[in-house]
Design a protein around this motif. Sequence first.
Motif, PDB file in Angstrom:
ATOM      1  N   LEU A  21      41.687 -12.534 -56.973  1.00 50.15           N
ATOM      2  CA  LEU A  21      40.375 -12.648 -56.709  1.00 50.15           C
ATOM      3  C   LEU A  21      40.107 -12.997 -55.414  1.00 50.15           C
ATOM      4  CD1 LEU A  21      38.969 -13.872 -60.234  1.00 50.15           C
ATOM      5  CD2 LEU A  21      38.521 -11.718 -59.277  1.00 50.15           C
ATOM      6  N   ASP A  22      40.869 -14.159 -55.024  1.00 51.49           N
ATOM      7  CA  ASP A  22      40.913 -14.842 -53.670  1.00 51.49           C
ATOM      8  C   ASP A  22      41.147 -13.762 -52.592  1.00 51.49           C
ATOM      9  OD1 ASP A  22      40.116 -17.358 -54.599  1.00 51.49           O
ATOM     10  OD2 ASP A  22      42.207 -18.241 -54.720  1.00 51.49           O
ATOM     11  N   LEU A  23      42.196 -12.973 -52.798  1.00 48.66           N
ATOM     12  CA  LEU A  23      42.435 -11.726 -51.867  1.00 48.66           C
ATOM     13  C   LEU A  23      41.324 -10.898 -51.609  1.00 48.66           C
ATOM     14  CD1 LEU A  23      44.312 -10.009 -49.986  1.00 48.66           C
ATOM     15  CD2 LEU A  23      45.202  -8.991 -52.087  1.00 48.66           C
ATOM     16  N   ILE A  24      40.445 -10.583 -52.765  1.00 48.20           N
ATOM     17  CA  ILE A  24      39.398  -9.652 -52.665  1.00 48.20           C
ATOM     18  C   ILE A  24      38.334 -10.549 -51.747  1.00 48.20           C
ATOM     19  CG2 ILE A  24      37.544  -8.649 -54.071  1.00 48.20           C
ATOM     20  CD1 ILE A  24      39.580  -8.493 -56.339  1.00 48.20           C
ATOM     21  N   ARG A  25      38.320 -11.729 -51.905  1.00 48.05           N
ATOM     22  CA  ARG A  25      37.246 -12.573 -51.256  1.00 48.05           C
ATOM     23  C   ARG A  25      37.493 -12.724 -49.877  1.00 48.05           C
ATOM     24  NH1 ARG A  25      37.950 -16.367 -55.674  1.00 48.05           N
ATOM     25  NH2 ARG A  25      36.058 -16.072 -57.133  1.00 48.05           N
ATOM     26  N   ALA A  26      39.074 -12.595 -49.400  1.00 51.29           N
ATOM     27  CA  ALA A  26      39.264 -12.716 -48.234  1.00 51.29           C
ATOM     28  C   ALA A  26      39.246 -11.544 -47.345  1.00 51.29           C
ATOM     29  CB  ALA A  26      41.016 -13.297 -48.099  1.00 51.29           C
ATOM     30  N   VAL A  27      39.515 -10.275 -47.958  1.00 50.94           N
ATOM     31  CA  VAL A  27      39.340  -9.114 -47.298  1.00 50.94           C
ATOM     32  C   VAL A  27      37.836  -8.792 -47.160  1.00 50.94           C
ATOM     33  CG1 VAL A  27      39.636  -6.597 -47.697  1.00 50.94           C
ATOM     34  CG2 VAL A  27      41.238  -8.059 -48.592  1.00 50.94           C
ATOM     35  N   SER A  28      36.974  -8.907 -48.080  1.00 48.55           N
ATOM     36  CA  SER A  28      35.554  -8.926 -47.889  1.00 48.55           C
ATOM     37  C   SER A  28      34.782  -9.721 -46.854  1.00 48.55           C
ATOM     38  CB  SER A  28      34.836  -9.185 -49.209  1.00 48.55           C
ATOM     39  OG  SER A  28      35.138  -8.106 -50.074  1.00 48.55           O
ATOM     40  N   ALA A  29      35.545 -10.924 -46.599  1.00 49.87           N
ATOM     41  CA  ALA A  29      34.999 -11.993 -45.794  1.00 49.87           C
ATOM     42  C   ALA A  29      35.402 -11.545 -44.353  1.00 49.87           C
ATOM     43  CB  ALA A  29      35.273 -13.487 -46.163  1.00 49.87           C
ATOM     44  N   ALA A  30      36.520 -10.896 -44.182  1.00 50.98           N
ATOM     45  CA  ALA A  30      37.135 -10.579 -43.008  1.00 50.98           C
ATOM     46  C   ALA A  30      36.289  -9.378 -42.530  1.00 50.98           C
ATOM     47  CB  ALA A  30      38.647 -10.122 -42.967  1.00 50.98           C
ATOM     48  N   GLY A  31      35.498  -8.817 -43.316  1.00 53.78           N
ATOM     49  CA  GLY A  31      34.754  -7.479 -42.833  1.00 53.78           C
ATOM     50  C   GLY A  31      35.088  -6.177 -43.075  1.00 53.78           C
ATOM     51  N   LEU A  32      35.953  -6.228 -44.116  1.00 55.83           N
ATOM     52  CA  LEU A  32      36.554  -5.015 -44.721  1.00 55.83           C
ATOM     53  C   LEU A  32      36.013  -4.633 -46.153  1.00 55.83           C
ATOM     54  CD1 LEU A  32      40.464  -4.873 -43.467  1.00 55.83           C
ATOM     55  CD2 LEU A  32      38.628  -3.260 -42.576  1.00 55.83           C
ATOM     56  N   GLU A  33      35.591  -3.673 -46.501  1.00 51.65           N
ATOM     57  CA  GLU A  33      35.482  -3.312 -47.727  1.00 51.65           C
ATOM     58  C   GLU A  33      36.536  -3.344 -48.586  1.00 51.65           C
ATOM     59  OE1 GLU A  33      33.244   0.323 -48.450  1.00 51.65           O
ATOM     60  OE2 GLU A  33      31.429  -0.564 -47.733  1.00 51.65           O
ATOM     61  N   CYS A  34      36.610  -3.837 -49.657  1.00 52.54           N
ATOM     62  CA  CYS A  34      37.959  -4.084 -50.818  1.00 52.54           C
ATOM     63  C   CYS A  34      37.023  -3.341 -52.013  1.00 52.54           C
ATOM     64  CB  CYS A  34      38.195  -5.602 -50.947  1.00 52.54           C
ATOM     65  SG  CYS A  34      39.663  -5.731 -51.900  1.00 52.54           S
ATOM     66  N   SER A  35      37.767  -2.253 -52.452  1.00 53.49           N
ATOM     67  CA  SER A  35      37.568  -1.888 -53.628  1.00 53.49           C
ATOM     68  C   SER A  35      38.777  -2.462 -54.772  1.00 53.49           C
ATOM     69  CB  SER A  35      37.689  -0.332 -53.736  1.00 53.49           C
ATOM     70  OG  SER A  35      38.750   0.291 -53.108  1.00 53.49           O
ATOM     71  N   VAL A  36      38.427  -2.112 -55.944  1.00 51.91           N
ATOM     72  CA  VAL A  36      39.271  -2.702 -56.965  1.00 51.91           C
ATOM     73  C   VAL A  36      39.586  -1.532 -58.042  1.00 51.91           C
ATOM     74  CG1 VAL A  36      39.552  -4.348 -58.974  1.00 51.91           C
ATOM     75  CG2 VAL A  36      38.496  -4.646 -56.827  1.00 51.91           C
ATOM     76  N   LEU A  37      40.942  -1.328 -58.368  1.00 53.08           N
ATOM     77  CA  LEU A  37      41.379  -0.512 -59.408  1.00 53.08           C
ATOM     78  C   LEU A  37      41.640  -1.312 -60.599  1.00 53.08           C
ATOM     79  CD1 LEU A  37      41.684   1.299 -56.827  1.00 53.08           C
ATOM     80  CD2 LEU A  37      43.337   2.403 -58.260  1.00 53.08           C
ATOM     81  N   ALA A  38      40.821  -1.371 -61.499  1.00 50.95           N
ATOM     82  CA  ALA A  38      40.679  -2.085 -62.745  1.00 50.95           C
ATOM     83  C   ALA A  38      41.449  -1.165 -63.937  1.00 50.95           C
ATOM     84  CB  ALA A  38      39.536  -2.605 -63.204  1.00 50.95           C
ATOM     85  N   MET A  39      42.785  -0.945 -63.503  1.00 52.26           N
ATOM     86  CA  MET A  39      43.743  -0.244 -64.538  1.00 52.26           C
ATOM     87  C   MET A  39      45.064  -0.830 -64.503  1.00 52.26           C
ATOM     88  SD  MET A  39      42.470   3.121 -62.305  1.00 52.26           S
ATOM     89  CE  MET A  39      43.445   4.477 -63.213  1.00 52.26           C
ATOM     90  N   PRO A  40      45.726  -0.739 -65.645  1.00 52.14           N
ATOM     91  CA  PRO A  40      45.255  -0.114 -66.786  1.00 52.14           C
ATOM     92  C   PRO A  40      44.472  -1.088 -67.697  1.00 52.14           C
ATOM     93  CG  PRO A  40      47.401  -0.521 -67.112  1.00 52.14           C
ATOM     94  CD  PRO A  40      46.958  -1.066 -65.776  1.00 52.14           C
ATOM     95  N   ILE A  41      43.230  -0.427 -68.419  1.00 53.95           N
ATOM     96  CA  ILE A  41      42.728  -1.099 -69.418  1.00 53.95           C
ATOM     97  C   ILE A  41      43.536  -0.844 -70.614  1.00 53.95           C
ATOM     98  CG2 ILE A  41      40.657  -1.219 -70.787  1.00 53.95           C
ATOM     99  CD1 ILE A  41      40.240  -2.613 -68.126  1.00 53.95           C
ATOM    100  N   LEU A  42      43.725  -2.078 -71.252  1.00 49.99           N
ATOM    101  CA  LEU A  42      44.743  -1.895 -72.664  1.00 49.99           C
ATOM    102  C   LEU A  42      43.941  -1.960 -73.746  1.00 49.99           C
ATOM    103  CD1 LEU A  42      47.386  -4.693 -71.411  1.00 49.99           C
ATOM    104  CD2 LEU A  42      47.599  -2.163 -70.876  1.00 49.99           C
ATOM    105  N   PRO A  43      44.220  -0.654 -74.716  1.00 54.54           N
ATOM    106  CA  PRO A  43      43.267  -0.673 -75.863  1.00 54.54           C
ATOM    107  C   PRO A  43      43.693  -1.867 -76.872  1.00 54.54           C
ATOM    108  CG  PRO A  43      44.278   1.494 -75.295  1.00 54.54           C
ATOM    109  CD  PRO A  43      45.019   0.511 -74.347  1.00 54.54           C
TER     110      PRO A  43
END
Length: 341
Positions: free
Chosen positions: A204-226
């Motif tokens: 989550l901190d990495l996502i914040r850092a990428v976004s704060a730097a000015g790059l869009e950061c997408s997330v692959l929330a995979m795999p969801i475990l049944p």
Amino acid sequence: MRWETRELTGTDPGALLPLAGLVRSTQTPEFAGVTFHEVLCKSALNRVPAASAMPFSWTINPTRGCLHRCTYCFARRTHEYLDLDAGRDFDTQIIVKTNVVDVLRTELARPSWAREHVALGTNSDPYMRAEGRYRLMPGIITALAESGTPFSILTKGPLLKRDLPLLLEAARTVPVSVAVSLALLDPDLQHRVEPGTPTPAARLDLIRAVSAAGLECSVLAMPILPWLTDSEEQLDALYSALADAGAADVTTGALHLRPGAREWFLAWLDREYPELLPQYRRLYGRGSYATADYRAWLGERSGRARRRHGFDKRPPRRWARQPAAPTPPAEAAEPAQLALF
């Protein structure tokens, strides 16, 4: 820290023979139980098969095998091509292409190179801990940018923050896409199912850092475990945390179990959650994908979480494969699960 160089012999239980281009095999106390096999590769760019559903045509994998030890990683079977097993060997016998940057520069300089999108992070994580030692990514990023080649990076590794200045500089001249893999927030479950990965908080901190730097950061929330991470409450908490961290988009998909990963994951499930094993066998049968009904159900549930947290207007990916990839088979109708998941 000094690395120990070991001779490979037929009696060495850690030996990898034969391996084309092998220079040496090394071990270090910093990576207990792991052997790095340093090789000189002949190619850096890998063409994605035309029939693939992937939205890119080329990949770069600086390493083979992965220290993240994700029980579900479907890249595991690729180690069998080296006469290694898809289980412990995939986690501990890591092939490092030490000359990958020089080879890449040669390939990118060819007149035939059409500057198609290149994806990193499809077979092993380019920012796993070993990258701190080998430092291959700065040269790869620079080579791609200088050649005018668009690229994307998928990672679970906060080490990417080291290269944010390079990525920002590259984004001035070519399209650059960054995605973080994060599908669960429970640190106990995370440690059990993917024991070598950085914590959810670190990602989550990495996502914040990428976004704060000015790059869009997408997330692959995979795999969801049944039955482990697919409840309404768990998905809502995940989307909420990703929105708070500044993620630009989220893609959610159910676990799928290719041969190699299937055996390894089900063995883990039998040890950790034996009561769920019969349910998984019914849900997956003999195939790689969960039933269409389950995938539709998960899509509806994750869709509600997307809307609640503002992810319902997803921008098109600039680097969509051209021409469009063939329609995947019906059982693969959900977004294809990339190799880090």
